[in-house]
Design a protein around this motif. Sequence first.
Motif, PDB file in Angstrom:
ATOM      1  N   GLY A 201       0.707  -1.273   0.398  1.00  0.00           N
ATOM      2  CA  GLY A 201      -0.179  -0.242   0.197  1.00  0.00           C
ATOM      3  C   GLY A 201       1.106   0.994   0.082  1.00  0.00           C
ATOM      4  O   GLY A 201       0.773   2.247  -1.097  1.00  0.00           O
ATOM      5  N   VAL A 202       2.031   1.330   0.950  1.00  0.00           N
ATOM      6  CA  VAL A 202       3.303   2.237   0.923  1.00  0.00           C
ATOM      7  C   VAL A 202       3.805   2.212  -0.259  1.00  0.00           C
ATOM      8  O   VAL A 202       3.393   3.522  -1.488  1.00  0.00           O
ATOM      9  CB  VAL A 202       3.398   2.592   1.610  1.00  0.00           C
ATOM     10  CG1 VAL A 202       4.516   3.679   2.068  1.00  0.00           C
ATOM     11  CG2 VAL A 202       2.549   2.455   3.683  1.00  0.00           C
ATOM     12  N   LYS A 203       4.064   1.142  -0.967  1.00  0.00           N
ATOM     13  CA  LYS A 203       5.379   1.356  -1.921  1.00  0.00           C
ATOM     14  C   LYS A 203       4.376   1.826  -3.392  1.00  0.00           C
ATOM     15  O   LYS A 203       4.739   2.640  -4.169  1.00  0.00           O
ATOM     16  CB  LYS A 203       5.679   0.002  -1.941  1.00  0.00           C
ATOM     17  CG  LYS A 203       6.378  -0.211  -3.353  1.00  0.00           C
ATOM     18  CD  LYS A 203       7.456  -1.315  -3.338  1.00  0.00           C
ATOM     19  CE  LYS A 203       8.372  -1.776  -4.410  1.00  0.00           C
ATOM     20  NZ  LYS A 203       9.101  -3.187  -4.692  1.00  0.00           N
TER      21      LYS A 203
ATOM     22  N   LYS B  34       0.946   3.159  -2.906  1.00  0.00           N
ATOM     23  CA  LYS B  34       0.250   4.040  -3.158  1.00  0.00           C
ATOM     24  C   LYS B  34      -1.085   3.933  -3.407  1.00  0.00           C
ATOM     25  O   LYS B  34      -1.468   4.388  -4.219  1.00  0.00           O
ATOM     26  CB  LYS B  34       0.855   5.470  -3.781  1.00  0.00           C
ATOM     27  CG  LYS B  34       1.996   5.936  -3.557  1.00  0.00           C
ATOM     28  CD  LYS B  34       2.558   6.980  -3.849  1.00  0.00           C
ATOM     29  CE  LYS B  34       3.767   7.978  -3.414  1.00  0.00           C
ATOM     30  NZ  LYS B  34       4.667   7.901  -4.986  1.00  0.00           N
ATOM     31  N   ARG B  35      -1.323   2.255  -2.892  1.00  0.00           N
ATOM     32  CA  ARG B  35      -2.801   1.822  -2.891  1.00  0.00           C
ATOM     33  C   ARG B  35      -3.798   2.114  -2.290  1.00  0.00           C
ATOM     34  O   ARG B  35      -3.178   0.816  -1.278  1.00  0.00           O
ATOM     35  CB  ARG B  35      -2.841   0.247  -3.650  1.00  0.00           C
ATOM     36  CG  ARG B  35      -2.090   0.681  -5.218  1.00  0.00           C
ATOM     37  CD  ARG B  35      -2.393   1.129  -6.190  1.00  0.00           C
ATOM     38  NE  ARG B  35      -4.337   0.691  -6.498  1.00  0.00           N
ATOM     39  CZ  ARG B  35      -4.512  -0.307  -7.392  1.00  0.00           C
ATOM     40  NH1 ARG B  35      -3.179  -0.643  -8.013  1.00  0.00           N
ATOM     41  NH2 ARG B  35      -5.666  -0.688  -7.325  1.00  0.00           N
ATOM     42  N   PRO B  36      -4.081   2.613  -1.354  1.00  0.00           N
ATOM     43  CA  PRO B  36      -5.028   2.907  -0.623  1.00  0.00           C
ATOM     44  C   PRO B  36      -5.727   1.162  -0.040  1.00  0.00           C
ATOM     45  O   PRO B  36      -6.049   0.803   1.260  1.00  0.00           O
ATOM     46  CB  PRO B  36      -5.951   3.698   0.018  1.00  0.00           C
ATOM     47  CG  PRO B  36      -5.569   4.208  -1.561  1.00  0.00           C
ATOM     48  CD  PRO B  36      -4.914   4.315  -2.612  1.00  0.00           C
TER      49      PRO B  36
END
Length: 70
Positions: free
Chosen positions: A25-27, A29-31
Amino acid sequence: MATEDPIDFASAAISKAADIASSLGVKLKRPVCARLGAELFLVADYLDTAGLDQENRLRLRISKLLREVK
């Protein structure tokens, strides 16, 4: 795995999946991945804090799930 408690195994596996989903999610940028990680973390936490009255039922359900996954 035969001697490992199903609840401990499930909690560890779900925690690992939560870490992976959160990292993605962080890498990426996927909520949605981050949310999945958070939801899985809550499930792992629930397993870790389940009361004695719930543990037997959880062990049976987790054992059944693991047999079906094999």
